[in-house]
Design a protein around this motif. Structure first.
Motif, PDB file in Angstrom:
ATOM      1  N   TRP A  30      84.132  23.222   2.949  1.00 51.48           N
ATOM      2  CA  TRP A  30      85.055  23.149   1.815  1.00 51.48           C
ATOM      3  C   TRP A  30      84.889  24.380   0.936  1.00 51.48           C
ATOM      4  O   TRP A  30      83.778  24.873   0.760  1.00 51.48           O
ATOM      5  N   TRP A  32      86.279  26.351  -2.877  1.00 51.70           N
ATOM      6  CA  TRP A  32      87.033  26.339  -4.125  1.00 51.70           C
ATOM      7  C   TRP A  32      86.586  27.512  -4.985  1.00 51.70           C
ATOM      8  O   TRP A  32      85.557  28.113  -4.742  1.00 51.70           O
ATOM      9  N   ASP A 109      92.999  17.263   3.605  1.00 55.79           N
ATOM     10  CA  ASP A 109      92.176  18.474   3.559  1.00 55.79           C
ATOM     11  C   ASP A 109      91.928  18.960   2.136  1.00 55.79           C
ATOM     12  O   ASP A 109      91.683  20.143   1.901  1.00 55.79           O
ATOM     13  N   THR A 110      91.989  18.045   1.165  1.00 54.75           N
ATOM     14  CA  THR A 110      91.763  18.398  -0.241  1.00 54.75           C
ATOM     15  C   THR A 110      90.852  17.373  -0.900  1.00 54.75           C
ATOM     16  O   THR A 110      90.984  16.175  -0.660  1.00 54.75           O
ATOM     17  N   LYS A 112      89.948  16.557  -4.843  1.00 54.78           N
ATOM     18  CA  LYS A 112      90.309  16.909  -6.217  1.00 54.78           C
ATOM     19  C   LYS A 112      89.596  15.952  -7.161  1.00 54.78           C
ATOM     20  O   LYS A 112      89.666  14.740  -6.981  1.00 54.78           O
ATOM     21  N   THR A 130      89.027  21.573  -7.397  1.00 52.62           N
ATOM     22  CA  THR A 130      89.843  21.234  -6.234  1.00 52.62           C
ATOM     23  C   THR A 130      89.349  22.067  -5.062  1.00 52.62           C
ATOM     24  O   THR A 130      89.395  23.293  -5.105  1.00 52.62           O
ATOM     25  N   THR A 132      89.397  22.831  -0.851  1.00 53.78           N
ATOM     26  CA  THR A 132      90.207  22.692   0.360  1.00 53.78           C
ATOM     27  C   THR A 132      89.317  22.895   1.576  1.00 53.78           C
ATOM     28  O   THR A 132      88.383  23.700   1.555  1.00 53.78           O
TER      29      THR A 132
END
Length: 135
Positions: A30, A32, A109-110, A112, A130, A132
């Motif tokens: 992931w 961000w 795929d997020t 938040k 957030t 991704t």
């Protein structure tokens, strides 16, 4: 007729379980952008997660920051409950430990959510994040 209905219901249930299990899989890499101090330039954060049976483990990868190298750090208190992901990251700077607590909702795929951490003045700061999934 009853057996056809039961078959259709079983297939629908299996599809629902499969989709729900896939949607709630937090495993992966992931990324961000984390805002810099006092509105300064942000920097990219990379997190590798592995989810298994509701437990979440992983590592925030190190990077070269504006004030020097930042090492990899393991997450702690990680969990996945439904579509909610939570974990903590504790880093040490100049002998001071600071813990950031992350919580977020996983949607495909997020992720938040929000992160809570102690500021330099001792007050708790809360901000949004957030992430991704890297592909």
């Amino acid at each position: 007729m009853k057996s056809t209905f039961k078959l259709i219901a079983a297939i629908a249930a299996a599809c629902f379980v499969s989709v729900a299990a896939f949607a709630a899989d937090a495993s992966g890499t992931w990324k961000w952008t984390q805002q810099g101090r006092q509105g300064g330039a942000g920097f990219e954060v990379t997190l590798k997660l592995e989810a298994k049976d509701g437990a979440l483990s992983g590592t925030v990868l190190g990077m070269q920051g504006p004030q020097g190298a930042i090492p990899d750090v393991a997450i702690s208190d990680g969990s996945v409950k439904g579509d909610v992901v939570s974990f903590s990251v504790t880093r040490e700077f100049n002998g001071n430990k600071r813990t950031s607590k992350y919580e977020g909702k996983l949607e495909g795929d997020t992720i938040k959510g929000s992160v809570e951490r102690q500021g330099r003045d001792g007050n708790t700061m809360k901000s949004e994040w957030t992430a991704t999934r890297a592909k």
